[in-house]
Write a protein that holds these residues in place. Sequence first.
Motif, PDB file in Angstrom:
ATOM      1  N   GLY A 103       0.841  -1.207   0.000  1.00 53.22           N
ATOM      2  CA  GLY A 103       0.000   0.000   0.000  1.00 53.22           C
ATOM      3  C   GLY A 103       0.873   1.252   0.000  1.00 53.22           C
ATOM      4  O   GLY A 103       0.635   2.205  -0.756  1.00 53.22           O
ATOM      5  N   SER A 104       1.904   1.234   0.825  1.00 51.43           N
ATOM      6  CA  SER A 104       2.819   2.379   0.912  1.00 51.43           C
ATOM      7  C   SER A 104       3.586   2.540  -0.397  1.00 51.43           C
ATOM      8  O   SER A 104       3.823   3.657  -0.869  1.00 51.43           O
ATOM      9  CB  SER A 104       3.815   2.192   2.055  1.00 51.43           C
ATOM     10  N   PHE A 105       3.987   1.410  -0.994  1.00 46.07           N
ATOM     11  CA  PHE A 105       4.747   1.491  -2.248  1.00 46.07           C
ATOM     12  C   PHE A 105       3.874   2.036  -3.381  1.00 46.07           C
ATOM     13  O   PHE A 105       4.350   2.775  -4.242  1.00 46.07           O
ATOM     14  CB  PHE A 105       5.328   0.127  -2.625  1.00 46.07           C
ATOM     15  N   ARG A 106       2.599   1.655  -3.360  1.00 46.41           N
ATOM     16  CA  ARG A 106       1.691   2.177  -4.387  1.00 46.41           C
ATOM     17  C   ARG A 106       1.598   3.708  -4.254  1.00 46.41           C
ATOM     18  O   ARG A 106       1.650   4.443  -5.236  1.00 46.41           O
ATOM     19  CB  ARG A 106       0.302   1.559  -4.214  1.00 46.41           C
ATOM     20  N   ALA A 107       1.493   4.159  -3.007  1.00 46.47           N
ATOM     21  CA  ALA A 107       1.429   5.605  -2.758  1.00 46.47           C
ATOM     22  C   ALA A 107       2.705   6.288  -3.242  1.00 46.47           C
ATOM     23  O   ALA A 107       2.673   7.363  -3.859  1.00 46.47           O
ATOM     24  CB  ALA A 107       1.210   5.864  -1.265  1.00 46.47           C
ATOM     25  N   MET A 108       3.850   5.638  -3.006  1.00 41.54           N
ATOM     26  CA  MET A 108       5.121   6.244  -3.401  1.00 41.54           C
ATOM     27  C   MET A 108       5.292   6.243  -4.917  1.00 41.54           C
ATOM     28  O   MET A 108       5.850   7.173  -5.491  1.00 41.54           O
ATOM     29  CB  MET A 108       6.303   5.494  -2.759  1.00 41.54           C
ATOM     30  N   GLU A 109       4.783   5.200  -5.566  1.00 41.43           N
ATOM     31  CA  GLU A 109       4.901   5.141  -7.026  1.00 41.43           C
ATOM     32  C   GLU A 109       4.186   6.345  -7.633  1.00 41.43           C
ATOM     33  O   GLU A 109       4.682   7.023  -8.536  1.00 41.43           O
ATOM     34  CB  GLU A 109       4.310   3.836  -7.556  1.00 41.43           C
ATOM     35  N   ARG A 110       3.002   6.618  -7.087  1.00 39.45           N
ATOM     36  CA  ARG A 110       2.221   7.749  -7.578  1.00 39.45           C
ATOM     37  C   ARG A 110       2.952   9.074  -7.310  1.00 39.45           C
ATOM     38  O   ARG A 110       3.090   9.916  -8.201  1.00 39.45           O
ATOM     39  CB  ARG A 110       0.883   7.734  -6.826  1.00 39.45           C
ATOM     40  N   PHE A 111       3.432   9.203  -6.078  1.00 38.52           N
ATOM     41  CA  PHE A 111       4.125  10.411  -5.629  1.00 38.52           C
ATOM     42  C   PHE A 111       5.341  10.703  -6.526  1.00 38.52           C
ATOM     43  O   PHE A 111       5.537  11.844  -6.993  1.00 38.52           O
ATOM     44  CB  PHE A 111       4.564  10.182  -4.178  1.00 38.52           C
ATOM     45  N   SER A 299       6.735  -3.104 -11.175  1.00 40.78           N
ATOM     46  CA  SER A 299       6.567  -4.552 -11.190  1.00 40.78           C
ATOM     47  C   SER A 299       6.104  -5.057  -9.813  1.00 40.78           C
ATOM     48  O   SER A 299       5.273  -5.954  -9.727  1.00 40.78           O
ATOM     49  CB  SER A 299       7.897  -5.150 -11.633  1.00 40.78           C
ATOM     50  N   VAL A 300       6.618  -4.470  -8.744  1.00 43.02           N
ATOM     51  CA  VAL A 300       6.231  -4.904  -7.391  1.00 43.02           C
ATOM     52  C   VAL A 300       4.746  -4.644  -7.133  1.00 43.02           C
ATOM     53  O   VAL A 300       4.031  -5.515  -6.633  1.00 43.02           O
ATOM     54  CB  VAL A 300       7.098  -4.183  -6.326  1.00 43.02           C
ATOM     55  N   VAL A 301       4.280  -3.465  -7.503  1.00 39.53           N
ATOM     56  CA  VAL A 301       2.886  -3.128  -7.148  1.00 39.53           C
ATOM     57  C   VAL A 301       1.851  -3.658  -8.143  1.00 39.53           C
ATOM     58  O   VAL A 301       0.668  -3.681  -7.845  1.00 39.53           O
ATOM     59  CB  VAL A 301       2.672  -1.603  -6.939  1.00 39.53           C
ATOM     60  N   SER A 302       2.315  -4.105  -9.310  1.00 41.76           N
ATOM     61  CA  SER A 302       1.311  -4.541 -10.277  1.00 41.76           C
ATOM     62  C   SER A 302       1.142  -6.069 -10.308  1.00 41.76           C
ATOM     63  O   SER A 302       0.376  -6.588 -11.103  1.00 41.76           O
ATOM     64  CB  SER A 302       1.646  -4.019 -11.680  1.00 41.76           C
ATOM     65  N   HIS A 303       1.871  -6.779  -9.465  1.00 45.81           N
ATOM     66  CA  HIS A 303       1.707  -8.238  -9.408  1.00 45.81           C
ATOM     67  C   HIS A 303       1.211  -8.668  -8.032  1.00 45.81           C
ATOM     68  O   HIS A 303       1.513  -8.021  -7.033  1.00 45.81           O
ATOM     69  CB  HIS A 303       3.039  -8.942  -9.674  1.00 45.81           C
ATOM     70  N   LYS A 304       0.529  -9.789  -8.034  1.00 45.58           N
ATOM     71  CA  LYS A 304       0.052 -10.318  -6.760  1.00 45.58           C
ATOM     72  C   LYS A 304       1.045 -11.353  -6.246  1.00 45.58           C
ATOM     73  O   LYS A 304       1.494 -12.229  -6.983  1.00 45.58           O
ATOM     74  CB  LYS A 304      -1.321 -10.956  -6.966  1.00 45.58           C
TER      75      LYS A 304
END
Length: 319
Positions: A103-111, A299-304
């Motif tokens: 969740g935090s990484f997704r936020a950082m990717e956007r940021f 790649s980290v945030v787009s895979h399960k």
Amino acid sequence: MNLAIMCSGGDAPGMNAAVKKFVDYTEERGETPYLIFDGLEGLIDGRIKRASHADVAGILHRGGSVIRSSRSQRFYEYDYRKQAYENLRKEGIEGLVVLGGDGSFRAMERFCGEFDVRFVGIPTTIDNDIYGTDYCLGVDTALNTIRDALDKIYDTASTFNRAFVVEVMGRECGYLAAISAISSGAEICVIPEVDFNRAVAEERLKEEIAAGRRYILAIVAEGTGRTEEIARWIENSLGFETRVTVLGHIQRGGAPTTFDRMMGFEFAVTAVDRLLSGEKANRVTVWKNGAIGLLDIESVVSHKNRLNPHHLAMLNRLD
Ligand code: F6P
């Protein structure tokens, strides 16, 4: 170069080891370390401090995080992200290390897509549910906390001819439950990733009971929401007086194990090296097949993340 570190989302043992190494190593490399307090909330509010060795002395053995953490609703809004960026700019911070989950990484990717910030994430969560890494900081300590609790529960269960259903954390991921069940010799393990076959388990356990079994230990992952159901089933179908133990947040605390301290160090050094290298940032440090590496954030945030099939196979033998 000015580099900062912060923790985001659920805390995990080993955060302090990583924070300490970040500060000491950044100074060793001749650069300037900063601490961001209270996670993304603190970043928005500018709770940023230039750090030195004194700030991180004597914290290595402590669980939690001395720079604290948060889950931020405000960071979902662009204006607050902009404010966060301005705060980094004010301090001249060019690189950011974030200890957190996906969740935090997704936020950082956007940021980092919106603003000129270089970021390296360190996978940190007791859930071990981040894609691309075999290991997230804090997992070994949590597993040992669970093992310690299960050993104690085993003592009373086997003395009193009882069944115990123990609920462990992990959100939607059954890693903690699966590894704990395998390594503690539990009779039953229920996780979100596997369709638990009650009929098969019942047949096997009835045979074992007829052959003299006097206790049952069942591990249930919180993400299944089946703790109470499993307890009722054991009591009604297998005839054992049954108790439920929800381990809860004790799984998040405690002194980090040696392994978590070492992983905290390794991840922090890798993150700092990458930020200072001038190579492309926006990466996550990973532990894959026994080696440290870096993976693209996208790649980290787009895979399960999936459980290791080898562990699932070991677990199937409980059915
Ligand atoms: O992600 C870590 C974790 O401890 C999960 O295992 C658990 O479901 C959740 O956080 C608990 O969150 P909170 O601390 O907000 O209750």
